[in-house]
Design a protein around this motif. Structure first.
Motif, short mmCIF file in Angstrom:
data_model
loop_
_atom_site.label_atom_id
_atom_site.label_comp_id
_atom_site.label_asym_id
_atom_site.label_seq_id
_atom_site.Cartn_x
_atom_site.Cartn_y
_atom_site.Cartn_z
N ASN A 142 0.79 -1.24 0.00
CA ASN A 142 0.00 0.00 0.00
C ASN A 142 0.82 1.28 0.00
OD1 ASN A 142 -2.39 -1.41 -0.13
ND2 ASN A 142 -2.75 -1.38 2.07
N HIS A 143 2.07 1.21 -0.46
CA HIS A 143 2.83 2.43 -0.75
C HIS A 143 2.60 2.74 -2.24
CE1 HIS A 143 5.99 2.33 2.73
NE2 HIS A 143 4.76 2.10 3.15
N VAL A 144 1.87 3.81 -2.52
CA VAL A 144 1.49 4.11 -3.91
C VAL A 144 2.59 4.94 -4.57
CG1 VAL A 144 -0.24 5.13 -5.41
CG2 VAL A 144 -0.94 4.04 -3.26
N CYS A 145 3.36 4.30 -5.44
CA CYS A 145 4.46 4.97 -6.15
C CYS A 145 3.88 5.76 -7.33
CB CYS A 145 5.46 3.94 -6.66
SG CYS A 145 6.18 2.93 -5.35
N ALA A 146 4.38 6.98 -7.52
CA ALA A 146 3.80 7.86 -8.53
C ALA A 146 4.88 8.67 -9.23
CB ALA A 146 2.79 8.81 -7.88
N ILE A 147 4.75 8.78 -10.56
CA ILE A 147 5.59 9.71 -11.31
C ILE A 147 4.71 10.42 -12.35
CG2 ILE A 147 7.85 8.65 -10.96
CD1 ILE A 147 6.36 8.05 -14.25
N MET A 148 5.04 11.70 -12.61
CA MET A 148 4.26 12.52 -13.53
C MET A 148 5.01 12.72 -14.84
SD MET A 148 2.52 15.40 -11.05
CE MET A 148 4.05 15.80 -10.19
N THR A 149 4.24 12.77 -15.93
CA THR A 149 4.85 12.96 -17.25
C THR A 149 3.92 13.76 -18.16
OG1 THR A 149 3.93 10.85 -18.02
CG2 THR A 149 6.19 10.81 -17.20
N ALA A 150 4.54 14.32 -19.22
CA ALA A 150 3.78 14.97 -20.29
C ALA A 150 4.61 14.95 -21.57
CB ALA A 150 3.42 16.40 -19.91
N ASP A 151 5.23 13.87 -21.87
CA ASP A 151 6.05 13.51 -23.05
C ASP A 151 7.17 12.57 -22.65
OD1 ASP A 151 4.74 14.84 -25.13
OD2 ASP A 151 5.91 16.68 -24.85
N CYS A 152 7.76 12.78 -21.47
CA CYS A 152 8.78 11.85 -20.99
C CYS A 152 8.16 10.47 -20.78
CB CYS A 152 9.40 12.33 -19.68
SG CYS A 152 10.38 13.83 -19.86
N LEU A 153 9.01 9.46 -20.70
CA LEU A 153 8.55 8.09 -20.62
C LEU A 153 8.26 7.68 -19.17
CD1 LEU A 153 8.11 5.22 -21.80
CD2 LEU A 153 10.59 4.87 -21.55
N PRO A 154 7.02 7.27 -18.87
CA PRO A 154 6.75 6.64 -17.57
C PRO A 154 7.00 5.14 -17.69
CG PRO A 154 4.67 7.03 -18.71
CD PRO A 154 5.78 7.47 -19.64
N LEU A 155 7.83 4.63 -16.82
CA LEU A 155 8.23 3.22 -16.89
C LEU A 155 7.88 2.55 -15.57
CD1 LEU A 155 9.74 1.04 -18.54
CD2 LEU A 155 11.87 1.94 -17.60
N LEU A 156 7.05 1.51 -15.63
CA LEU A 156 6.65 0.78 -14.44
C LEU A 156 7.30 -0.60 -14.45
CD1 LEU A 156 2.84 1.64 -14.27
CD2 LEU A 156 4.77 2.83 -13.20
N LEU A 157 7.81 -1.02 -13.28
CA LEU A 157 8.47 -2.31 -13.13
C LEU A 157 7.80 -3.10 -12.01
CD1 LEU A 157 12.25 -1.22 -13.10
CD2 LEU A 157 10.86 -1.84 -15.10
N SER A 158 7.74 -4.42 -12.19
CA SER A 158 7.31 -5.32 -11.12
C SER A 158 7.98 -6.66 -11.31
CB SER A 158 5.79 -5.50 -11.15
OG SER A 158 5.38 -6.45 -10.17
N ASN A 159 8.38 -7.29 -10.21
CA ASN A 159 8.87 -8.65 -10.36
C ASN A 159 7.69 -9.61 -10.49
OD1 ASN A 159 8.07 -8.54 -7.64
ND2 ASN A 159 9.68 -9.95 -6.97
N GLU A 160 7.98 -10.79 -10.95
CA GLU A 160 6.94 -11.76 -11.31
C GLU A 160 6.04 -12.13 -10.13
OE1 GLU A 160 6.73 -15.81 -14.05
OE2 GLU A 160 8.58 -15.28 -13.01
N SER A 161 6.61 -12.22 -8.96
CA SER A 161 5.82 -12.62 -7.79
C SER A 161 5.07 -11.45 -7.15
CB SER A 161 6.74 -13.27 -6.74
OG SER A 161 7.77 -12.38 -6.35
N GLY A 162 5.36 -10.23 -7.61
CA GLY A 162 4.63 -9.08 -7.11
C GLY A 162 5.04 -8.64 -5.72
N THR A 163 6.31 -8.81 -5.39
CA THR A 163 6.82 -8.38 -4.08
C THR A 163 7.67 -7.12 -4.17
OG1 THR A 163 8.77 -9.81 -4.30
CG2 THR A 163 6.82 -10.74 -3.20
N GLU A 164 8.00 -6.71 -5.41
CA GLU A 164 8.81 -5.51 -5.62
C GLU A 164 8.28 -4.77 -6.84
OE1 GLU A 164 13.28 -6.08 -4.78
OE2 GLU A 164 12.65 -7.98 -5.70
#
Length: 249
Positions: A100-122
């Protein structure tokens, strides 16, 4: 002003149900032109009241468990752990292994890149403008993960497309000095200007560091004015936000 229905883009990846990930569009808030309508940035000239109402609308629509961990983005390579976050922190990526730590980044042309490991722990969220991308923001974020790179998925959200992202020779040479293979992501338009594919540049960096499970990367914020803010198109404009968190579902 009547609020329109919010629209979200969700990553086209297969993740455990407890991984929540979204990118907003410009639709659904109350901000007037040129921030119309779901501007979520408080560093543009929109009013603080509008931004706060838009953020509350976002929180309600997505049933956010906590307030997003907003960053002061500076096109750096600074990565913050969500446990070390504080209001006003300057960083361009955030890593998290907490619920429940909501990670956030803002963009308006730059690339937003989201990562997650397969088990969903990171998970992690990266603001990858060309400067941060060239300087190693992806590499520094991957280094935060305990899991092996081959177990990490990456989703490339809405950014300026390869037919619209014109850059100078300095940008071209910066990327090639790091990796001559980056030339495949540039198309010369004259002796000193190139069209750059920021999606391809990010894919190259991800693959070089062992991440091959890639999705997304087929948007153009500059040409899709009905859905996306674009700084390069409009100058004064709002910002979308890309969010990812580990829920307790």
């Amino acid at each position: 002003m009547v609020r329109k229905v919010l629209e979200f883009i969700t990553p086209d990846w297969t993740m455990p149900d407890h991984i929540q990930a979204y990118t907003t569009t410009r639709k659904g808030g109350i901000s007037p032109s040129p921030y119309d309508s779901l501007n979520l940035a408080n560093h543009v000239n929109d009013t603080a009241e509008n931004v706060e109402k838009n953020r509350k609308t976002l929180a309600t629509a997505l049933k956010l468990p906590t307030s997003p961990l907003w960053l002061q983005q500076t096109h750096s390579t600074e990565v913050v752990n969500s446990q070390d976050w504080y209001e006003g922190i300057e960083a361009d990526a955030i890593y998290c292994n907490q619920i429940n730590h909501v990670c956030a980044i803002m963009t308006a042309d730059c690339l937003p890149l989201l990562l997650s490991n397969e088990s969903g722990t990171e998970v992690a969220a990266i603001h990858a403008g060309w400067r941060g991308l060239a300087d190693g923001i992806i590499e520094k974020t991957i280094a935060q993960f305990d899991d092996a790179a081959e177990h990490i998925y990456a989703w490339l959200g809405p950014a300026i497309g390869p037919e619209k992202f014109e850059v100078g020779r300095d940008v071209y040479e910066t990327f090639l000095s790091h990796d001559p293979m980056a030339e495949v992501a540039f198309q010369a338009t004259d002796d000193s200007h190139f069209l750059a594919d920021i999606y391809q540049l990010a894919r190259l960096r991800l693959r070089q560091h062992g991440i091959s499970r890639l999705s997304g990367g087929h948007y153009c914020t500059m040409t899709d004015a009905s859905r996306f803010f674009s700084y390069r198109r409009d100058g004064e404009t709002g910002r979308m936000v890309s969010l990812i968190w580990i829920s307790n579902k």
